[in-house]
Motif scaffolding. Structure first.
Motif, PDB file in Angstrom:
ATOM      1  N   ASN A  60      37.900  59.555  33.259  1.00 15.96           N
ATOM      2  CA  ASN A  60      38.262  58.374  32.471  1.00 15.96           C
ATOM      3  C   ASN A  60      39.622  58.549  31.801  1.00 15.96           C
ATOM      4  N   ILE A  61      39.824  59.700  31.169  1.00 16.71           N
ATOM      5  CA  ILE A  61      41.121  59.952  30.531  1.00 16.71           C
ATOM      6  C   ILE A  61      42.216  60.044  31.591  1.00 16.71           C
ATOM      7  N   GLY A  62      41.905  60.692  32.717  1.00 19.16           N
ATOM      8  CA  GLY A  62      42.887  60.751  33.796  1.00 19.16           C
ATOM      9  C   GLY A  62      43.248  59.376  34.331  1.00 19.16           C
ATOM     10  N   ALA A  63      42.259  58.484  34.454  1.00 21.13           N
ATOM     11  CA  ALA A  63      42.525  57.129  34.933  1.00 21.13           C
ATOM     12  C   ALA A  63      43.412  56.365  33.956  1.00 21.13           C
ATOM     13  N   ALA A  64      43.175  56.538  32.659  1.00 20.05           N
ATOM     14  CA  ALA A  64      44.021  55.877  31.660  1.00 20.05           C
ATOM     15  C   ALA A  64      45.458  56.379  31.741  1.00 20.05           C
ATOM     16  N   MET A  65      45.637  57.662  31.958  1.00 25.73           N
ATOM     17  CA  MET A  65      46.983  58.212  32.099  1.00 25.73           C
ATOM     18  C   MET A  65      47.660  57.716  33.368  1.00 25.73           C
ATOM     19  N   VAL A  66      46.890  57.547  34.440  1.00 25.37           N
ATOM     20  CA  VAL A  66      47.453  57.008  35.682  1.00 25.37           C
ATOM     21  C   VAL A  66      47.953  55.580  35.475  1.00 25.37           C
ATOM     22  N   VAL A  67      47.174  54.767  34.775  1.00 23.23           N
ATOM     23  CA  VAL A  67      47.605  53.396  34.486  1.00 23.23           C
ATOM     24  C   VAL A  67      48.895  53.401  33.690  1.00 23.23           C
ATOM     25  N   TRP A  68      48.976  54.276  32.696  1.00 22.44           N
ATOM     26  CA  TRP A  68      50.197  54.371  31.882  1.00 22.44           C
ATOM     27  C   TRP A  68      51.390  54.744  32.753  1.00 22.44           C
ATOM     28  N   ILE A  69      51.217  55.726  33.635  1.00 24.70           N
ATOM     29  CA  ILE A  69      52.311  56.150  34.515  1.00 24.70           C
ATOM     30  C   ILE A  69      52.734  55.022  35.442  1.00 24.70           C
ATOM     31  N   CYS A  70      51.767  54.301  36.002  1.00 21.65           N
ATOM     32  CA  CYS A  70      52.084  53.204  36.927  1.00 21.65           C
ATOM     33  C   CYS A  70      52.860  52.087  36.224  1.00 21.65           C
ATOM     34  N   ILE A  71      52.497  51.791  34.982  1.00 23.04           N
ATOM     35  CA  ILE A  71      53.193  50.729  34.250  1.00 23.04           C
ATOM     36  C   ILE A  71      54.617  51.145  33.918  1.00 23.04           C
ATOM     37  N   VAL A  72      54.806  52.378  33.462  1.00 28.05           N
ATOM     38  CA  VAL A  72      56.163  52.860  33.162  1.00 28.05           C
ATOM     39  C   VAL A  72      57.001  52.889  34.438  1.00 28.05           C
ATOM     40  N   ARG A  73      56.405  53.322  35.532  1.00 30.58           N
ATOM     41  CA  ARG A  73      57.126  53.348  36.801  1.00 30.58           C
ATOM     42  C   ARG A  73      57.495  51.937  37.255  1.00 30.58           C
ATOM     43  N   TYR A  74      56.619  50.983  37.014  1.00 32.09           N
ATOM     44  CA  TYR A  74      56.898  49.595  37.378  1.00 32.09           C
ATOM     45  C   TYR A  74      58.153  49.097  36.662  1.00 32.09           C
ATOM     46  N   TYR A  75      58.236  49.335  35.355  1.00 30.85           N
ATOM     47  CA  TYR A  75      59.394  48.870  34.602  1.00 30.85           C
ATOM     48  C   TYR A  75      60.647  49.664  34.946  1.00 30.85           C
ATOM     49  N   GLN A  76      60.485  50.925  35.314  1.00 27.54           N
ATOM     50  CA  GLN A  76      61.646  51.696  35.742  1.00 27.54           C
ATOM     51  C   GLN A  76      62.207  51.145  37.042  1.00 27.54           C
ATOM     52  N   LEU A  77      61.325  50.851  38.006  1.00 24.63           N
ATOM     53  CA  LEU A  77      61.797  50.272  39.263  1.00 24.63           C
ATOM     54  C   LEU A  77      62.377  48.885  39.053  1.00 24.63           C
ATOM     55  N   ARG A  78      61.807  48.127  38.143  1.00 23.09           N
ATOM     56  CA  ARG A  78      62.357  46.799  37.858  1.00 23.09           C
ATOM     57  C   ARG A  78      63.767  46.899  37.297  1.00 23.09           C
ATOM     58  N   ASP A  79      63.992  47.856  36.414  1.00 19.66           N
ATOM     59  CA  ASP A  79      65.325  48.031  35.847  1.00 19.66           C
ATOM     60  C   ASP A  79      66.310  48.553  36.879  1.00 19.66           C
TER      61      ASP A  79
END
Length: 246
Positions: A60-79
């Motif tokens: 569960n904690i690992g899944a939450a961290m994965v979501v956080w990483i995916c969201i940050v990566r999304y905004y990095q690629l957008r920029d």
């Protein structure tokens, strides 16, 4: 020096790897798995209490961290100028991978096998697809920044290719009833996925931080008057000398 954002992918890789091996160790100590008979699957190690509770918490904690990483990566690629639809495709594949990880951890194989298998499918298959989409994007979009050493792209390609081959071999061996070898391949695939997520620390090292900005919602109705009904009252005329006479 790497920013604090780089610590999250590293923490995920260490947390998930140490967590599942801790579950394995407890299962062996409690004799819920017998290594003299066969090598167990990850899900079998996390099927019995008390290690099943640790297994659920780790995933569960690992899944939450994965979501956080995916969201940050999304905004990095957008920029970096990546178009919306491929960026969203990558984002949702990563989020579904995290969802599958959480489902696999909460619905143990012993209690809900179909649900557990579905969650494991999302975690492994979509997790692998998530990194393949990252690699394809780097080849497709010319001039996309590539933080880290030049060999980092080849390392990711090699890890993704190895992960895919091991996953296919795992399924073939499982269908051939070679369960111990298939289980060993499953552990290898899990470790590779953890490592691939950990390598995002290299990409996040160029980030100085992240900010959350809130925009006010535009009201569809005009603001109410400070004193309701004030304009409907007649205004009194100023006093004159005649009105001041007794």
């Amino acid at each position: 020096m790497w920013g604090y954002l780089s610590l999250v992918p590293i923490s995920l890789a260490l947390w998930a790897s140490a967590g599942v091996w801790l579950v394995f160790a407890i299962a062996v100590i409690n004799r819920d798995v017998d290594l003299t008979k066969d090598f167990p699957f990850i899900s079998k190690c996390g099927s019995f209490p008390p290690q099943s509770c640790i297994f659920s918490q780790v995933l569960n904690i690992g899944a939450a961290m994965v979501v956080w990483i995916c969201i940050v990566r999304y905004y990095q690629l957008r920029d970096w100028g990546v178009k919306t639809w491929p960026n969203q495709l990558i984002l949702w594949s990563g989020i579904l991978c995290a969802l599958g990880t959480s489902v696999a951890g909460n619905f143990q194989e012993k209690n809900q096998k179909p649900t557990h298998i579905t969650g494991a499918f999302f975690a492994f298959v979509l997790g692998n697809i998530y990194f393949w989409l990252q690699i394809i994007l780097c080849w497709w979009v010319k001039g996309l920044p590539q933080p880290g050493a030049p060999w980092m792209a080849w390392l990711r390609l090699g890890l993704c290719s190895l992960c895919t081959m091991l996953m296919v071999a795992m399924l073939v061996l499982y269908s051939s009833r070679l369960r111990s070898t298939s289980a060993a391949f499953e552990w290898a695939v899990a470790m590779l996925l953890f490592l691939l997520f950990g390598l995002f620390a290299v990409d996040f090292s160029v980030l100085e931080g992240c900010t959350l900005s809130l925009q006010p919602l535009r009201s569809l109705t005009p603001r109410p008057s400070a004193s309701p009904g004030l304009h409907s009252l007649p205004l009194a005329s100023p006093p004159t000398p005649e009105t001041l006479k007794p």
